[in-house]
Design an enzyme around this catalytic site. Structure first.
Site, PDB file in Angstrom:
ATOM      1  CG  ASP A  83      -1.920  -1.098   1.245  1.00 17.77           C
ATOM      2  OD1 ASP A  83      -2.348  -1.494   0.145  1.00 17.77           O
ATOM      3  OD2 ASP A  83      -2.283  -1.568   2.335  1.00 17.77           O
ATOM      4  CE1 TYR A  99       3.568  -6.199   3.824  1.00 12.54           C
ATOM      5  CE2 TYR A  99       2.715  -8.440   3.813  1.00 12.54           C
ATOM      6  CZ  TYR A  99       2.845  -7.202   3.210  1.00 12.54           C
ATOM      7  OH  TYR A  99       2.255  -6.974   1.988  1.00 12.54           O
TER       8      TYR A  99
END
Length: 260
Positions: free
Chosen positions: A51, A109
């Site tokens: 994002d 992540y």
């Protein structure tokens, strides 16, 4: 010929990975640089669409080309045309059946967080920030409720386009390094905003606003409104996909040594 490339980038200046009409995305910059190096249009497929504001240490893409060059020529040649906050780290020829997204068996992540009374300056845009003290013990207790295969509807964004909210969250590791915290997440795949929504909840527990059991209740309810607000993107890093060992693709880049 199909090639796999590993990329590192700072996401603060871009509207995410995926190409947009205004061209202000990482994919747009990468494909522009590849086209200049190859002297023809190049399309890429990535392992994970990050994002706006989210960084990557080992984003993997694949592309098809008829140009025969040494792998490192693609690295040096493409980097010549990329901005300073994006770099190709490696290049490998791969089988035509390889797919950067579909061949991945997992993704990782990390969220890098500063705990300090004063907001970050040197690290601005590269770390998240909290000024209230955190306690690792309740956060780890809360994280244990999330491990395994669950319906993570409570932690997906309204814009999430995933076919199913069921994901297998394999690992959450929480480590303190001085004033910094590193939260690492490993799963089969992630929903849109899933890590940032989990971070908001874990921090609410770590600051004593919520009890660890609350996170289990939010997970079971499957209602986004029951969870904490989405946390900032600044400290979120896509560590990269995980592939079968026989593909022999790098899972680390030098930037991994930069994280605490």
């Amino acid at each position: 010929m199909r090639l796999a490339l590993g990329l590192s980038y700072r996401g603060g200046a871009y509207r995410g990975w995926q190409s947009q009409p205004d061209g202000l995305t990482v994919q747009d910059r990468v494909e522009e640089a590849l086209a200049r190096f190859a002297d023809r249009p190049v399309r890429t497929v990535c392992a994970g669409r990050t994002d706006a504001g989210v960084h990557a240490l080992n984003q993997v893409v694949h592309l098809d080309t008829e140009i025969e060059r040494e792998p490192f020529s693609w690295v040096r040649g493409t980097n010549r045309y990329l901005p300073p906050d994006i770099a190709v780290q490696w290049c490998r020829p791969v089988d035509a059946a390889f797919h950067a997204r579909n061949s991945a068996r997992g993704r990782r992540y990390a969220y890098l967080l500063l705990e300090s009374p004063v907001r970050p300056a040197i690290e601005a845009g590269a770390v998240g920030w909290v000024f209230r003290p955190l306690d690792a013990t309740p956060m780890r207790e809360a994280a244990a409720h999330l491990i395994g295969e669950h319906d993570f509807s409570a932690f997906r964004s309204a814009e999430c386009q995933a076919a199913s909210p069921v994901k297998n969250l394999r690992r959450i590791e929480i480590v303190r390094c001085g004033a910094y915290w590193r939260f690492e997440f490993e799963a089969s795949a992630f929903l849109h905003h899933m890590v940032r929504n989990l971070m908001g909840c874990l921090l609410a527990v770590g600051q004593g606003v919520r009890a660890p059991q609350w996170l289990a209740e939010v997970l079971a309810a499957g209602d986004r409104r029951r969870a904490a607000p989405t946390f900032a993107p600044d400290g979120l890093y896509f560590l990269g996909p995980q592939y079968d060992a026989n593909l022999d693709l790098p899972e680390r880049t030098p930037a991994f040594d930069w994280l605490p």
